[in-house]
Write a protein that holds these residues in place. Structure first.
Motif, PDB file in Angstrom:
ATOM      1  N   UNK A 172      33.047  34.457  46.205  1.00  0.00           N
ATOM      2  CA  UNK A 172      33.108  35.626  45.331  1.00  0.00           C
ATOM      3  C   UNK A 172      34.159  36.619  45.835  1.00  0.00           C
ATOM      4  N   UNK A 173      34.225  36.802  47.139  1.00  0.00           N
ATOM      5  CA  UNK A 173      35.242  37.673  47.731  1.00  0.00           C
ATOM      6  C   UNK A 173      36.636  37.176  47.376  1.00  0.00           C
ATOM      7  N   UNK A 174      36.861  35.873  47.522  1.00  0.00           N
ATOM      8  CA  UNK A 174      38.167  35.302  47.179  1.00  0.00           C
ATOM      9  C   UNK A 174      38.495  35.481  45.701  1.00  0.00           C
ATOM     10  N   UNK A 175      37.495  35.301  44.850  1.00  0.00           N
ATOM     11  CA  UNK A 175      37.709  35.458  43.411  1.00  0.00           C
ATOM     12  C   UNK A 175      38.116  36.890  43.086  1.00  0.00           C
ATOM     13  N   UNK A 176      37.390  37.851  43.645  1.00  0.00           N
ATOM     14  CA  UNK A 176      37.712  39.263  43.399  1.00  0.00           C
ATOM     15  C   UNK A 176      39.103  39.583  43.916  1.00  0.00           C
ATOM     16  N   UNK A 177      39.411  39.157  45.118  1.00  0.00           N
ATOM     17  CA  UNK A 177      40.723  39.439  45.706  1.00  0.00           C
ATOM     18  C   UNK A 177      41.843  38.853  44.847  1.00  0.00           C
ATOM     19  N   UNK A 178      41.648  37.639  44.361  1.00  0.00           N
ATOM     20  CA  UNK A 178      42.661  37.002  43.518  1.00  0.00           C
ATOM     21  C   UNK A 178      42.815  37.738  42.194  1.00  0.00           C
ATOM     22  N   UNK A 179      41.673  38.035  41.547  1.00  0.00           N
ATOM     23  CA  UNK A 179      41.718  38.711  40.244  1.00  0.00           C
ATOM     24  C   UNK A 179      42.365  40.094  40.334  1.00  0.00           C
ATOM     25  N   UNK A 180      42.163  40.769  41.459  1.00  0.00           N
ATOM     26  CA  UNK A 180      42.692  42.120  41.611  1.00  0.00           C
ATOM     27  C   UNK A 180      44.010  42.159  42.382  1.00  0.00           C
ATOM     28  N   UNK A 181      44.522  40.971  42.730  1.00  0.00           N
ATOM     29  CA  UNK A 181      45.776  40.855  43.479  1.00  0.00           C
ATOM     30  C   UNK A 181      45.743  41.724  44.742  1.00  0.00           C
ATOM     31  N   UNK A 182      44.643  41.566  45.488  1.00  0.00           N
ATOM     32  CA  UNK A 182      44.453  42.307  46.732  1.00  0.00           C
ATOM     33  C   UNK A 182      44.070  41.331  47.832  1.00  0.00           C
ATOM     34  N   UNK A 183      44.156  41.774  49.066  1.00  0.00           N
ATOM     35  CA  UNK A 183      43.740  40.919  50.174  1.00  0.00           C
ATOM     36  C   UNK A 183      42.220  40.994  50.346  1.00  0.00           C
TER      37      UNK A 183
END
Length: 64
Positions: free
Chosen positions: A19-30
């Motif tokens: 879920x952390x990876x998904x959020x980071x990818x969707x928001x273009x953040x680390x």
């Protein structure tokens, strides 16, 4: 020069890491940015939850 960051190593359940990876990818953040924001929000919520303890109960009754 003083360090401005401290590195931490944490363990997450696989589902939470995904879920952390998904959020980071969707928001273009680390991952770090997402975790920092979450921790900032958690700390702020704790501080706000402690505020009623700082105001005497009698003052709250008088104001309300």
């Amino acid at each position: 020069m003083a360090r401005t960051r401290t590195a931490l190593c944490i363990s997450l359940p696989p589902e939470m890491a995904e879920e952390l990876d998904t959020i980071a990818t969707e928001e273009d953040r680390s991952r770090s940015e997402v975790v920092r924001e979450g921790l900032r929000d958690y700390c702020k919520a704790r501080r706000l939850a402690d505020l009623p303890d700082l105001v005497p109960e009698t003052h709250c009754r008088e104001a309300g």
